[in-house]
Design an enzyme around this catalytic site. Sequence first.
Site, PDB file in Angstrom:
ATOM      1  N   ASN A  43      -3.802   4.804  16.404  1.00  0.00           N
ATOM      2  CA  ASN A  43      -4.539   4.642  15.465  1.00  0.00           C
ATOM      3  C   ASN A  43      -5.240   2.968  15.787  1.00  0.00           C
ATOM      4  O   ASN A  43      -4.440   2.166  15.676  1.00  0.00           O
ATOM      5  CB  ASN A  43      -4.049   4.577  14.008  1.00  0.00           C
ATOM      6  CG  ASN A  43      -3.891   6.033  13.797  1.00  0.00           C
ATOM      7  OD1 ASN A  43      -4.676   6.934  13.881  1.00  0.00           O
ATOM      8  ND2 ASN A  43      -2.698   6.381  13.130  1.00  0.00           N
ATOM      9  N   CYS A  48       3.405   8.625   1.356  1.00  0.00           N
ATOM     10  CA  CYS A  48       4.161   7.657   2.400  1.00  0.00           C
ATOM     11  C   CYS A  48       4.182   6.448   1.753  1.00  0.00           C
ATOM     12  O   CYS A  48       3.231   5.734   1.238  1.00  0.00           O
ATOM     13  CB  CYS A  48       2.830   7.556   3.321  1.00  0.00           C
ATOM     14  SG  CYS A  48       3.160   6.353   4.937  1.00  0.00           S
ATOM     15  N   GLY A  98       6.799  -1.654   6.148  1.00  0.00           N
ATOM     16  CA  GLY A  98       7.966  -2.158   6.383  1.00  0.00           C
ATOM     17  C   GLY A  98       9.229  -1.285   7.289  1.00  0.00           C
ATOM     18  O   GLY A  98       8.706   0.035   7.463  1.00  0.00           O
ATOM     19  N   GLU A  99      10.382  -1.609   7.461  1.00  0.00           N
ATOM     20  CA  GLU A  99      11.272  -0.738   8.234  1.00  0.00           C
ATOM     21  C   GLU A  99      12.406  -0.554   7.213  1.00  0.00           C
ATOM     22  O   GLU A  99      13.080  -1.594   6.727  1.00  0.00           O
ATOM     23  CB  GLU A  99      11.684  -1.857   9.301  1.00  0.00           C
ATOM     24  CG  GLU A  99      13.300  -1.153   9.991  1.00  0.00           C
ATOM     25  CD  GLU A  99      13.229  -0.105  10.500  1.00  0.00           C
ATOM     26  OE1 GLU A  99      12.154   0.625  11.025  1.00  0.00           O
ATOM     27  OE2 GLU A  99      14.039   1.019   9.888  1.00  0.00           O
ATOM     28  N   GLU A 151       0.785  -1.171  -0.081  1.00  0.00           N
ATOM     29  CA  GLU A 151      -0.071   0.070   0.149  1.00  0.00           C
ATOM     30  C   GLU A 151       1.001   1.411   0.034  1.00  0.00           C
ATOM     31  O   GLU A 151       1.884   1.138   0.705  1.00  0.00           O
ATOM     32  CB  GLU A 151      -0.927   0.022   1.258  1.00  0.00           C
ATOM     33  CG  GLU A 151      -1.898  -1.185   1.055  1.00  0.00           C
ATOM     34  CD  GLU A 151      -2.799  -1.341   2.365  1.00  0.00           C
ATOM     35  OE1 GLU A 151      -3.891  -2.066   2.098  1.00  0.00           O
ATOM     36  OE2 GLU A 151      -2.576  -0.778   3.445  1.00  0.00           O
ATOM     37  N   CYS A 210       1.483  -2.370  15.961  1.00  0.00           N
ATOM     38  CA  CYS A 210       1.289  -1.908  14.379  1.00  0.00           C
ATOM     39  C   CYS A 210       0.629  -3.271  13.479  1.00  0.00           C
ATOM     40  O   CYS A 210       1.101  -4.343  13.649  1.00  0.00           O
ATOM     41  CB  CYS A 210       2.694  -1.692  13.998  1.00  0.00           C
ATOM     42  SG  CYS A 210       2.932  -1.588  12.200  1.00  0.00           S
ATOM     43  N   CYS A 255       6.121  -4.568  15.981  1.00  0.00           N
ATOM     44  CA  CYS A 255       5.701  -3.523  16.979  1.00  0.00           C
ATOM     45  C   CYS A 255       4.561  -4.077  17.490  1.00  0.00           C
ATOM     46  O   CYS A 255       3.467  -4.470  16.747  1.00  0.00           O
ATOM     47  CB  CYS A 255       6.019  -2.143  16.602  1.00  0.00           C
ATOM     48  SG  CYS A 255       7.654  -1.670  16.169  1.00  0.00           S
ATOM     49  N   SER A 312      11.714   6.992   8.564  1.00  0.00           N
ATOM     50  CA  SER A 312      11.560   6.581   9.769  1.00  0.00           C
ATOM     51  C   SER A 312      11.772   5.097  10.200  1.00  0.00           C
ATOM     52  O   SER A 312      11.503   4.238   9.541  1.00  0.00           O
ATOM     53  CB  SER A 312       9.777   6.873  10.165  1.00  0.00           C
ATOM     54  OG  SER A 312       9.368   6.285  11.410  1.00  0.00           O
ATOM     55  N   SER A 314      11.187   5.851  15.852  1.00  0.00           N
ATOM     56  CA  SER A 314      10.052   5.425  16.435  1.00  0.00           C
ATOM     57  C   SER A 314      10.640   5.103  17.808  1.00  0.00           C
ATOM     58  O   SER A 314      11.005   3.820  18.016  1.00  0.00           O
ATOM     59  CB  SER A 314       9.690   4.370  15.994  1.00  0.00           C
ATOM     60  OG  SER A 314       9.155   4.717  14.645  1.00  0.00           O
ATOM     61  N   LEU A 315      10.732   5.929  18.779  1.00  0.00           N
ATOM     62  CA  LEU A 315      10.927   5.646  20.293  1.00  0.00           C
ATOM     63  C   LEU A 315       9.749   4.747  21.031  1.00  0.00           C
ATOM     64  O   LEU A 315       9.983   3.773  21.365  1.00  0.00           O
ATOM     65  CB  LEU A 315      11.466   6.939  20.967  1.00  0.00           C
ATOM     66  CG  LEU A 315      12.088   6.795  22.242  1.00  0.00           C
ATOM     67  CD1 LEU A 315      13.375   5.850  22.114  1.00  0.00           C
ATOM     68  CD2 LEU A 315      12.444   8.185  22.830  1.00  0.00           C
ATOM     69  N   CYS A 373      -0.884   5.681   9.890  1.00  0.00           N
ATOM     70  CA  CYS A 373       0.034   5.076  10.559  1.00  0.00           C
ATOM     71  C   CYS A 373      -0.230   3.862  11.262  1.00  0.00           C
ATOM     72  O   CYS A 373      -0.960   3.674  12.174  1.00  0.00           O
ATOM     73  CB  CYS A 373       0.899   5.838  11.098  1.00  0.00           C
ATOM     74  SG  CYS A 373       2.128   6.843  10.597  1.00  0.00           S
ATOM     75  N   CYS A 429       6.657  -6.746   7.606  1.00  0.00           N
ATOM     76  CA  CYS A 429       7.569  -6.019   8.184  1.00  0.00           C
ATOM     77  C   CYS A 429       7.978  -7.075   9.399  1.00  0.00           C
ATOM     78  O   CYS A 429       7.250  -7.805   9.803  1.00  0.00           O
ATOM     79  CB  CYS A 429       7.029  -4.752   8.831  1.00  0.00           C
ATOM     80  SG  CYS A 429       8.468  -3.906   9.810  1.00  0.00           S
TER      81      CYS A 429
HETATM   82  N1  SAH Z   1       9.382   0.805  10.380  1.00  0.00           N
HETATM   83  C1  SAH Z   1       9.311   2.362  10.322  1.00  0.00           C
HETATM   84  C2  SAH Z   1       8.005   2.824   9.701  1.00  0.00           C
HETATM   85  C3  SAH Z   1       7.063   2.345  10.242  1.00  0.00           C
HETATM   86  S1  SAH Z   1       5.522   3.390  10.286  1.00  0.00           S
HETATM   87  C4  SAH Z   1       9.215   2.763  11.975  1.00  0.00           C
HETATM   88  O1  SAH Z   1       8.858   1.895  13.027  1.00  0.00           O
HETATM   89  O2  SAH Z   1       9.346   3.754  12.200  1.00  0.00           O
HETATM   90  C5  SAH Z   1       5.599   4.992  10.887  1.00  0.00           C
HETATM   91  C6  SAH Z   1       5.199   5.143  12.188  1.00  0.00           C
HETATM   92  O3  SAH Z   1       3.867   4.959  12.638  1.00  0.00           O
HETATM   93  C7  SAH Z   1       6.120   4.482  13.333  1.00  0.00           C
HETATM   94  O4  SAH Z   1       6.444   5.223  14.237  1.00  0.00           O
HETATM   95  C8  SAH Z   1       5.258   3.493  13.795  1.00  0.00           C
HETATM   96  O5  SAH Z   1       5.759   3.076  14.911  1.00  0.00           O
HETATM   97  C9  SAH Z   1       3.805   4.295  13.797  1.00  0.00           C
HETATM   98  N2  SAH Z   1       2.874   3.375  14.118  1.00  0.00           N
HETATM   99  C10 SAH Z   1       2.391   1.947  13.929  1.00  0.00           C
HETATM  100  N3  SAH Z   1       1.437   1.539  13.939  1.00  0.00           N
HETATM  101  C11 SAH Z   1       0.546   2.408  14.717  1.00  0.00           C
HETATM  102  C12 SAH Z   1      -0.533   2.677  15.100  1.00  0.00           C
HETATM  103  N4  SAH Z   1      -1.424   1.785  15.160  1.00  0.00           N
HETATM  104  N5  SAH Z   1      -1.071   4.018  15.466  1.00  0.00           N
HETATM  105  C13 SAH Z   1      -0.121   5.075  15.408  1.00  0.00           C
HETATM  106  N6  SAH Z   1       1.117   4.954  15.189  1.00  0.00           N
HETATM  107  C14 SAH Z   1       1.494   3.765  14.638  1.00  0.00           C
END
Ligand code: SAH
Length: 374
Positions: A305, A118, A174-175, A95, A132, A129, A206, A229-230, A348, A125
Amino acid sequence: MVTQLKSDIAGLELPELEQALVDLGQPRFHGRQVFQWIHKRGVADFGLMSDLSRELRTTLADHFEIQTPSVVRREQSADGTTKLLLRLADGKRIETVCIPENPSGSPDVLDADRLTFCLSTQVGCAMRCAFCLTGKMGIDRNLTAGEIAGQVRVLVRELNLTDHRFNIVLMGMGEPLHNYEETMKALRILADEYGMAVSPRRVTLSTVGVLPALERLATEPVMPNLAISLHATTEAQRDLLVPINRKYSIEELLNTCRRFPLKRRERITFEYVMLKDVNDTPDDARRLVRLLTGIKGKVNLLPLNEAAGIPFERPSDAAVNRFARILSERGVTVSVRKSRGRDIRAACGQLITESSRDAAPGRRLAMAMSTQAG
Ligand code: SAH
């Protein structure tokens, strides 16, 4: 005779393309023309490259193809966000999303003057996390540079955005640092002045912080903006939310960030997904301030989200604001990300290839309405 798979010419950087022409006994300078046709003008058929000789067009078509992801479905959110479900040459699906930055409330994306694309960097991925949806799928494969840059060509064509300025965030599926080579190559293809000419300053990468790759990124001649992404303020908590933390801890990650070469005025963005009663307390906020001491950074809060299958809740606006206030009172620049495209699951962490086919209409409407509220 065995038919050989032709390679994707759209995945070559300009110097590689020039070399490929030389290897075919052709003059190098045609490389720029071909690159321009593909990346600047979005032409996907050698036959249409009218300033090349018929012979060269035939030679190219004999050896290469121009792969462009095909659009399986297009979904439009009430807030102007468009999500495309794309099919790749091997049938895999990803997507990609276009987000208008200043929507007038009108669904006409073309009215918005600032757009963000985006992009996805992998099918699925591997990072898993906890909050996600893409992470739930696991990893299928890396995208090629051609497939990453190709998402931009498709978005521009589908949404009629030729000559429109846009930013890019690598925040789709993806990462990116788990697919380092192809991601960086895609950024070079996109940056080329004979193609889209997207300056890396308009790109944000990111990452969860794959440390060896992050250290390598620090040595690149041209670098995108960096977002980390902390999502947590203690090692124990991040171990659970962002499992790669067990390998590369917060402490090591932030030390690498401290050393990361930033130009004047540049800052690292720290993303922080807010999960109700998990990481949204005033103590978390104060710990976050302490962690970021001495780093040129800013914080972007991402209220979760929600989606079926994600075992967390979004905090109240009051909890988000309280958290934000604690940061800003202590001198940390903070912003709260507006959820965009939630009604089409384009927000996201909501990108999965099954997309929103299974979302009940009533629920989708409810989400559309809550999106309007920000
Ligand atoms: N792999 C990369 C890009 C991921 S998407 C990364 O982790 O940074 C970009 C951001 O969306 C990341 O910070 C991810 O943690 C966040 N994200 C993932 N799931 C989410 C959700 N359900 N609600 C809000 N943000 C989310």
